[in-house]
Design a protein around this motif. Sequence first.
Motif, mmCIF file in Angstrom:
data_model
loop_
_atom_site.group_PDB
_atom_site.id
_atom_site.type_symbol
_atom_site.label_atom_id
_atom_site.label_comp_id
_atom_site.label_asym_id
_atom_site.label_seq_id
_atom_site.Cartn_x
_atom_site.Cartn_y
_atom_site.Cartn_z
ATOM 1 N N ARG A 162 4.843 -4.158 15.250
ATOM 2 C CA ARG A 162 3.832 -5.209 15.366
ATOM 3 C C ARG A 162 4.442 -6.496 15.922
ATOM 4 N NH1 ARG A 162 -1.072 -4.321 12.939
ATOM 5 N NH2 ARG A 162 -1.202 -2.472 11.588
ATOM 6 N N GLU A 163 3.601 -7.275 16.598
ATOM 7 C CA GLU A 163 4.045 -8.519 17.214
ATOM 8 C C GLU A 163 3.461 -9.712 16.464
ATOM 9 O OE1 GLU A 163 2.702 -8.124 21.199
ATOM 10 O OE2 GLU A 163 4.313 -6.733 21.762
ATOM 11 N N GLY A 273 1.845 -8.654 11.609
ATOM 12 C CA GLY A 273 1.475 -9.067 12.955
ATOM 13 C C GLY A 273 0.423 -8.163 13.562
ATOM 14 N N PRO A 276 0.686 -4.151 19.241
ATOM 15 C CA PRO A 276 1.178 -4.649 20.528
ATOM 16 C C PRO A 276 0.347 -4.253 21.733
ATOM 17 C CG PRO A 276 2.558 -2.862 19.746
ATOM 18 C CD PRO A 276 1.635 -3.212 18.619
ATOM 19 N N TRP A 280 2.670 -2.998 28.497
ATOM 20 C CA TRP A 280 4.003 -3.493 28.168
ATOM 21 C C TRP A 280 4.598 -4.183 29.393
ATOM 22 C CZ3 TRP A 280 6.377 1.474 25.492
ATOM 23 C CH2 TRP A 280 5.619 1.756 24.348
ATOM 24 N N LYS A 302 9.950 0.414 21.323
ATOM 25 C CA LYS A 302 8.736 0.734 20.562
ATOM 26 C C LYS A 302 8.617 2.222 20.256
ATOM 27 C CE LYS A 302 5.882 -3.237 21.976
ATOM 28 N NZ LYS A 302 6.853 -3.917 22.855
ATOM 29 N N LYS A 336 15.475 -2.744 14.222
ATOM 30 C CA LYS A 336 14.405 -3.575 14.759
ATOM 31 C C LYS A 336 14.767 -3.972 16.178
ATOM 32 C CE LYS A 336 16.234 -7.948 12.929
ATOM 33 N NZ LYS A 336 15.947 -9.133 12.075
ATOM 34 N N LYS A 339 16.840 -9.228 19.718
ATOM 35 C CA LYS A 339 16.577 -10.343 20.616
ATOM 36 C C LYS A 339 17.627 -10.353 21.723
ATOM 37 C CE LYS A 339 14.455 -13.190 17.023
ATOM 38 N NZ LYS A 339 14.508 -14.483 16.280
#
Length: 384
Positions: A162-163, A273, A276, A280, A302, A336, A339
């Motif tokens: 989820r975003e 969240g 998504p 993409w 994902k 996860k 980043k």
Amino acid sequence: MDSWLNKVHEGHALHLLKKMPSDSVDLVITSPPYWGLRFYGEGTVTSWPDGWKGQLGLEPNYQLFVKHLVSILHEVKRVLKPSGSLYLNLGDTYQNKCMIGMPWRVALAMMDKDGWILRNSIIWHKPNHMPMSVRDRLTNGYEFIFHFVKSQKYYYNLDAIREPLANPMRPNLDGGSATQQGIPRTPVKYQKRMDARRVMKRYQGKFSGAGESSEALAKQTLRTRGFGSPRARNERDEKGKYGQSELAKQTLRTRGHSGYHDKEGNLLVNPFGKNPGDVWKIPTHPFPEAHFAVFPMAICWKPILSSCPPNGIVLDPFGGSGTVALATKILNINNKMPKRDDLVKILSNFKDGVKPLSCAAERNWIILEMSKEYCAIAEKRLLI
């Protein structure tokens, strides 16, 4: 099965898949050669059961390509667990100025001939797509990623991908901030509706005590500002009956389903969240040591997080430079999506041979690749 895990296996996908045990793999992510585009070397030429000899993707017609690819994916379905998923990335091709529609031809053949269940047709939008010199059509800026499953009941963890909600938030009307209470705040469009009542109060005070004409003028002013509709007047009448907190809830009820609340005013927002969605936006990235058809590692985040349980097995039958395996190893570290800064550090450690001290998940991977050259690139990239 242990002899297959965490290794790069050289050979034709069809032949190697036939040797693998049935119902043994949790997730398949792959991008096979596109039809009619490029030759990957003499080592990729093979004899097919139908008698044709050549490389997958260089068949004399698209019908034969679809037949060959579907036969390989038939074996993929066999080795996939009943709870497993397949994510298939496939681009389109033009012939005699006509777009073939190859991704959908393959997808429909898979459903018709093998009973695959198509759950999503995901659009991979490439914001930095390659420019084209064509003058009589638009430049292609996307490809398809199909999510297939083997059975109607399959593993899927939506919460893992989820975003964060992008909608601006506001203070909670019931006292204290919503953040302090751990509750998602009311969407801005409701803030505007509730602000209308504050403006209504201001105009009522301005015209109060001036007789019926002034009262009518106040109503007219509110009406021109969008606050004098019958529904708005009903909401104002309910204010004294319910009080501020109940008024907020009543407002949500009268406005119906918002995507954040149901018709009763109850919050529907998931604390993890939003979903998504099936578009993409992922830029392409060059990889100098491998062919230029390497797809980005971000495509794998994902599918792995949502469709492969911890301690599961991820397979790529067209492994290329080992992107799927590398993505699996990276996600094992913290389970996860990393980043950008974290990913750079992780990749730097991999390059220097530094292995993580601990992992949040231990998903295994299997790479099948026909080209000896690409097998060597994948093994170097994966530090094996």
